[in-house]
Design a protein around this motif. Structure first.
Motif, PDB file in Angstrom:
ATOM      1  N   PRO A  91       0.472 -17.689 -16.753  1.00  0.00           N
ATOM      2  CA  PRO A  91       0.615 -17.393 -15.326  1.00  0.00           C
ATOM      3  C   PRO A  91       1.296 -16.038 -15.152  1.00  0.00           C
ATOM      4  N   SER A  92       1.118 -15.409 -14.011  1.00  0.00           N
ATOM      5  CA  SER A  92       1.704 -14.083 -13.771  1.00  0.00           C
ATOM      6  C   SER A  92       3.220 -14.149 -13.894  1.00  0.00           C
ATOM      7  N   SER A  93       3.765 -13.437 -14.878  1.00  0.00           N
ATOM      8  CA  SER A  93       5.211 -13.550 -15.110  1.00  0.00           C
ATOM      9  C   SER A  93       6.000 -12.791 -14.058  1.00  0.00           C
ATOM     10  N   THR A  94       5.392 -11.772 -13.456  1.00  0.00           N
ATOM     11  CA  THR A  94       6.098 -11.054 -12.388  1.00  0.00           C
ATOM     12  C   THR A  94       6.311 -12.001 -11.211  1.00  0.00           C
ATOM     13  N   LEU A  95       5.262 -12.754 -10.884  1.00  0.00           N
ATOM     14  CA  LEU A  95       5.381 -13.701  -9.776  1.00  0.00           C
ATOM     15  C   LEU A  95       6.285 -14.877 -10.173  1.00  0.00           C
ATOM     16  N   GLY A 153      12.812  -8.533  -9.749  1.00  0.00           N
ATOM     17  CA  GLY A 153      11.592  -9.124 -10.281  1.00  0.00           C
ATOM     18  C   GLY A 153      10.328  -8.478  -9.740  1.00  0.00           C
ATOM     19  N   ALA A 154       9.612  -9.196  -8.882  1.00  0.00           N
ATOM     20  CA  ALA A 154       8.284  -8.722  -8.462  1.00  0.00           C
ATOM     21  C   ALA A 154       8.374  -7.413  -7.704  1.00  0.00           C
ATOM     22  N   GLY A 155       7.383  -6.599  -7.939  1.00  0.00           N
ATOM     23  CA  GLY A 155       7.339  -5.296  -7.282  1.00  0.00           C
ATOM     24  C   GLY A 155       6.729  -5.416  -5.920  1.00  0.00           C
ATOM     25  N   GLU A 156       7.616  -5.382  -4.918  1.00  0.00           N
ATOM     26  CA  GLU A 156       7.095  -5.419  -3.556  1.00  0.00           C
ATOM     27  C   GLU A 156       8.079  -4.700  -2.673  1.00  0.00           C
ATOM     28  N   ALA A 171      -5.742  -5.769  -4.423  1.00  0.00           N
ATOM     29  CA  ALA A 171      -6.340  -5.071  -5.568  1.00  0.00           C
ATOM     30  C   ALA A 171      -6.475  -6.000  -6.765  1.00  0.00           C
ATOM     31  N   LYS A 172      -5.633  -7.018  -6.823  1.00  0.00           N
ATOM     32  CA  LYS A 172      -5.739  -7.988  -7.919  1.00  0.00           C
ATOM     33  C   LYS A 172      -7.118  -8.662  -7.860  1.00  0.00           C
ATOM     34  N   HIS A 173      -7.541  -8.988  -6.662  1.00  0.00           N
ATOM     35  CA  HIS A 173      -8.854  -9.602  -6.457  1.00  0.00           C
ATOM     36  C   HIS A 173      -9.965  -8.587  -6.742  1.00  0.00           C
ATOM     37  N   TYR A 182       1.346  -2.414 -20.160  1.00  0.00           N
ATOM     38  CA  TYR A 182       0.328  -2.585 -19.125  1.00  0.00           C
ATOM     39  C   TYR A 182       0.805  -3.589 -18.092  1.00  0.00           C
ATOM     40  N   TRP A 183       0.172  -3.547 -16.941  1.00  0.00           N
ATOM     41  CA  TRP A 183       0.450  -4.560 -15.916  1.00  0.00           C
ATOM     42  C   TRP A 183      -0.085  -5.900 -16.411  1.00  0.00           C
ATOM     43  N   VAL A 184       0.677  -6.958 -16.189  1.00  0.00           N
ATOM     44  CA  VAL A 184       0.417  -8.266 -16.795  1.00  0.00           C
ATOM     45  C   VAL A 184      -0.992  -8.828 -16.537  1.00  0.00           C
ATOM     46  N   ASN A 220       2.243   4.279 -13.217  1.00  0.00           N
ATOM     47  CA  ASN A 220       2.108   3.086 -14.034  1.00  0.00           C
ATOM     48  C   ASN A 220       3.125   1.994 -13.717  1.00  0.00           C
ATOM     49  N   ASN A 221       2.605   0.787 -13.681  1.00  0.00           N
ATOM     50  CA  ASN A 221       3.417  -0.415 -13.683  1.00  0.00           C
ATOM     51  C   ASN A 221       3.270  -0.997 -15.089  1.00  0.00           C
ATOM     52  N   PRO A 222       4.289  -1.099 -15.904  1.00  0.00           N
ATOM     53  CA  PRO A 222       5.716  -1.108 -15.598  1.00  0.00           C
ATOM     54  C   PRO A 222       6.488   0.181 -15.930  1.00  0.00           C
ATOM     55  N   CYS A 236      -2.943   2.086  -7.427  1.00  0.00           N
ATOM     56  CA  CYS A 236      -2.215   1.370  -6.379  1.00  0.00           C
ATOM     57  C   CYS A 236      -0.886   2.018  -5.998  1.00  0.00           C
ATOM     58  N   TYR A 237      -0.297   2.765  -6.943  1.00  0.00           N
ATOM     59  CA  TYR A 237       1.014   3.371  -6.649  1.00  0.00           C
ATOM     60  C   TYR A 237       0.900   4.865  -6.337  1.00  0.00           C
ATOM     61  N   GLU A 238      -0.309   5.292  -5.997  1.00  0.00           N
ATOM     62  CA  GLU A 238      -0.557   6.707  -5.729  1.00  0.00           C
ATOM     63  C   GLU A 238       0.484   7.355  -4.818  1.00  0.00           C
ATOM     64  N   SER A 278      -1.067  -2.620  -0.208  1.00  0.00           N
ATOM     65  CA  SER A 278       0.165  -3.363  -0.476  1.00  0.00           C
ATOM     66  C   SER A 278       1.401  -2.478  -0.588  1.00  0.00           C
ATOM     67  N   LYS A 279       1.309  -1.421  -1.393  1.00  0.00           N
ATOM     68  CA  LYS A 279       2.513  -0.645  -1.736  1.00  0.00           C
ATOM     69  C   LYS A 279       2.753   0.478  -0.738  1.00  0.00           C
ATOM     70  N   SER A 280       1.713   1.269  -0.443  1.00  0.00           N
ATOM     71  CA  SER A 280       1.889   2.441   0.423  1.00  0.00           C
ATOM     72  C   SER A 280       2.360   2.049   1.816  1.00  0.00           C
ATOM     73  N   PHE A 336       7.602   1.933  -8.458  1.00  0.00           N
ATOM     74  CA  PHE A 336       9.015   1.615  -8.197  1.00  0.00           C
ATOM     75  C   PHE A 336       9.597   0.701  -9.265  1.00  0.00           C
ATOM     76  N   TYR A 337       9.308   1.071 -10.518  1.00  0.00           N
ATOM     77  CA  TYR A 337       9.813   0.297 -11.651  1.00  0.00           C
ATOM     78  C   TYR A 337      10.549   1.196 -12.632  1.00  0.00           C
ATOM     79  N   VAL A 338      11.538   0.621 -13.292  1.00  0.00           N
ATOM     80  CA  VAL A 338      12.133   1.250 -14.475  1.00  0.00           C
ATOM     81  C   VAL A 338      11.925   0.299 -15.637  1.00  0.00           C
ATOM     82  N   VAL A 347      12.774  -4.334 -20.819  1.00  0.00           N
ATOM     83  CA  VAL A 347      12.669  -5.235 -19.668  1.00  0.00           C
ATOM     84  C   VAL A 347      12.263  -4.382 -18.473  1.00  0.00           C
ATOM     85  N   ARG A 348      11.683  -5.021 -17.456  1.00  0.00           N
ATOM     86  CA  ARG A 348      11.286  -4.250 -16.282  1.00  0.00           C
ATOM     87  C   ARG A 348      12.133  -4.617 -15.082  1.00  0.00           C
ATOM     88  N   LEU A 349      12.568  -3.597 -14.357  1.00  0.00           N
ATOM     89  CA  LEU A 349      13.264  -3.815 -13.091  1.00  0.00           C
ATOM     90  C   LEU A 349      12.470  -3.136 -11.980  1.00  0.00           C
TER      91      LEU A 349
HETATM   92  N1  GLU Z   1       2.312  -6.134  -8.875  1.00  0.00           N
HETATM   93  C1  GLU Z   1       3.635  -6.572  -8.572  1.00  0.00           C
HETATM   94  C2  GLU Z   1       4.419  -6.717  -9.858  1.00  0.00           C
HETATM   95  O1  GLU Z   1       3.963  -6.326 -10.893  1.00  0.00           O
HETATM   96  C3  GLU Z   1       3.610  -7.833  -7.750  1.00  0.00           C
HETATM   97  C4  GLU Z   1       3.380  -9.108  -8.501  1.00  0.00           C
HETATM   98  C5  GLU Z   1       2.027  -9.163  -9.098  1.00  0.00           C
HETATM   99  O2  GLU Z   1       1.054  -9.088  -8.349  1.00  0.00           O
HETATM  100  O3  GLU Z   1       1.971  -9.200 -10.318  1.00  0.00           O
HETATM  101  O4  GLU Z   1       5.517  -7.186  -9.819  1.00  0.00           O
END
Ligand code: GLU
Ligand code: PMP
Length: 399
Positions: free
Chosen positions: A11-15, A35-38, A98-100, A122-124, A172-174, A203-205, A234-236, A320-322, A373-375
């Motif tokens: 399952p999505s670990s960010t969520l 946690g989640a990037g929002e 964008a996930k969809h 990479y993003w999860v 890039n995320n993360p 997505c983070y343009e 979502s982000k902009s 918006f991640y480190v 780790v990601r913040l």
């Molecule tokens: N993309 C954001 C993140 O990486 C939101 C959660 C998700 O969709 O994975 O935290």
């Protein structure tokens, strides 16, 4: 009972981190979540008003599967304005985030056994979505020493006769990397030479702080013809809950993705689509205002993390991640609930920060690096400062 494909699905670990922090808070435990990037900002008023107007005007019915013509036109205008890219509305698809969009791509493009190059970290969701359709994600490491820039030589070395797609994500995320123009040009060349398709997740343009955002599709007509550009509101525009993402690319692929969507979700929410027309087409000044605020927070959090003993961190250039390196903490021990425990992995460090500092971070392992780790710093200055202070105090207690 369940299908075989579920045996490997994580399952999505960010969520999941987000859900865990929420649950602890509900139980009265004061957790600070990185946690989640929002974005913590509210959706701008002009966008909410457009949604209210849309409801009043009766835009409450099914729409065209790929988005109302006005929204597809607004996406084309955005891509022209911000990216210098010319697309027709028939080359655009709007989806439920964008996930969809990305999952539609996976279903429409990938056969079982096809390999997908995924620069790592990479993003999860990229590897999981590829695996869900039977494709094989192939992580290709980038290096911390270059600020996690794309590594075209490593990508080239990873290409096999089964390689079909490369997924790029800049900013890039993360890691917060913004890929260099030279590396993007080299990857475009590789894609043309080896007949690969590029998915460019942008997505983070709008959150590009150092350097300039460039879409690989803008490097020339040949690479544009084999690239799917993916973006989101979502982000902009602080619109994560509205679920509007979009893609532009070759007509045949867009038509196929639209057919997939027609059998799965139909159109994205009609009301959210009208909000997105306003988001993309209206005045853009709040985008820059939010980005300036994230840029300030970026400096604050990098400064704080760098001061923590045993933690080092590349300064992110965007998103918006480190993604701090915590591997120098490995081998240290702490008095965990179940007895003394030694930190050996990013999962251990995540558990340590949650229990000892009441701070939620996401383990790097889920992004392909167990040293990190990601913040997400899409949160207030006060919470960033307090979170860092708690982490510093917890680290003091390590043996
Ligand atoms: N993309 C954001 C993140 O990486 C939101 C959660 C998700 O969709 O994975 O935290
Ligand atoms: N791509 C990346 C790199 C992301 O971090 C996210 C998470 N929000 C998405 C795509 C998907 O965003 P959404 O579905 O909210 O448009």
């Amino acid at each position: 009972m369940l299908a075989d494909r579920l045996k490997t699905l994580a399952p999505s670990s960010t969520l999941a981190v987000q859900a865990k922090a929420r649950e602890l808070r509900r139980r009265g435990i004061d957790v600070i979540s990185f946690g989640a990037g929002e974005p913590d900002f509210d959706t701008p008023e002009r966008i909410k008003n457009a949604a209210i107007q849309a409801m009043r005007r009766g835009h409450t019915k099914y729409t065209e599967v790929g988005g109302v013509p006005e929204l597809r036109a607004a996406v084309c205008a955005k891509l022209k304005r911000d990216n210098g890219l010319t697309y027709e509305p028939a080359e655009v698809l709007v989806s439920c985030g964008a996930k969809h969009t990305l999952f539609n791509m996976a279903v429409a493009l990938l056969d079982p056994g096809d390999e997908v190059l995924v620069p790592s970290p990479y993003w999860v969701s990229y590897p999981e979505q590829a695996r869900l359709v039977g494709a094989v994600p192939v992580p290709v490491p980038t290096s911390e020493a270059t600020g996690f820039d794309l590594d075209p030589a490593r990508l080239r070395a990873a290409v096999t006769p089964r390689t079909k797609v490369i997924i790029l994500n800049s900013p890039n995320n993360p890691t917060g990397a913004v890929f260099s123009p030279a590396s993007l040009a080299a990857v475009a060349e590789l894609a043309l030479e080896r007949d690969l398709f590029v998915v460019s997740d942008e997505c983070y343009e709008s959150l590009t702080f150092d350097g300039r955002h460039a879409s690989i599709a803008a490097l020339g007509p040949e690479i544009k013809a084999r690239t799917l550009v993916v973006n989101t509101c979502s982000k902009s525009y602080a619109m994560t809950g509205w679920r509007i993402g979009f893609a532009a690319g070759p007509r045949e692929l867009i038509a196929a993705m639209t057919d997939v969507q027609s059998q799965v979700t139909s159109n994205p929410s009609s009301v959210a689509q009208w909000a997105a027309v306003e988001a993309l087409g209206g005045p853009q000044d709040e985008v820059a205002r939010m980005a300036a605020e994230f840029d300030r927070r970026r400096r604050l959090i990098v400064q704080g993390l760098t001061a923590l003993p045993g933690v080092s961190c590349v300064t992110p250039k965007g998103a918006f991640y480190v993604f701090p390196n915590v591997s120098r903490l490995f081998g240290r021990t702490w008095p965990a609930a179940g007895g003394p425990a030694t930190l050996k992995s990013s999962l251990d460090v995540t558990a340590f920060f949650l229990e000892e500092a009441r701070v939620a971070v996401v383990p790097g392992l889920d992004f392909g690096s167990d040293d990190h780790v990601r913040l997400s710093y899409a949160t207030s200055d006060a919470l960033i400062t307090e979170g860092l202070a708690r982490m510093a105090a917890a680290l003091e207690r390590l043996a």
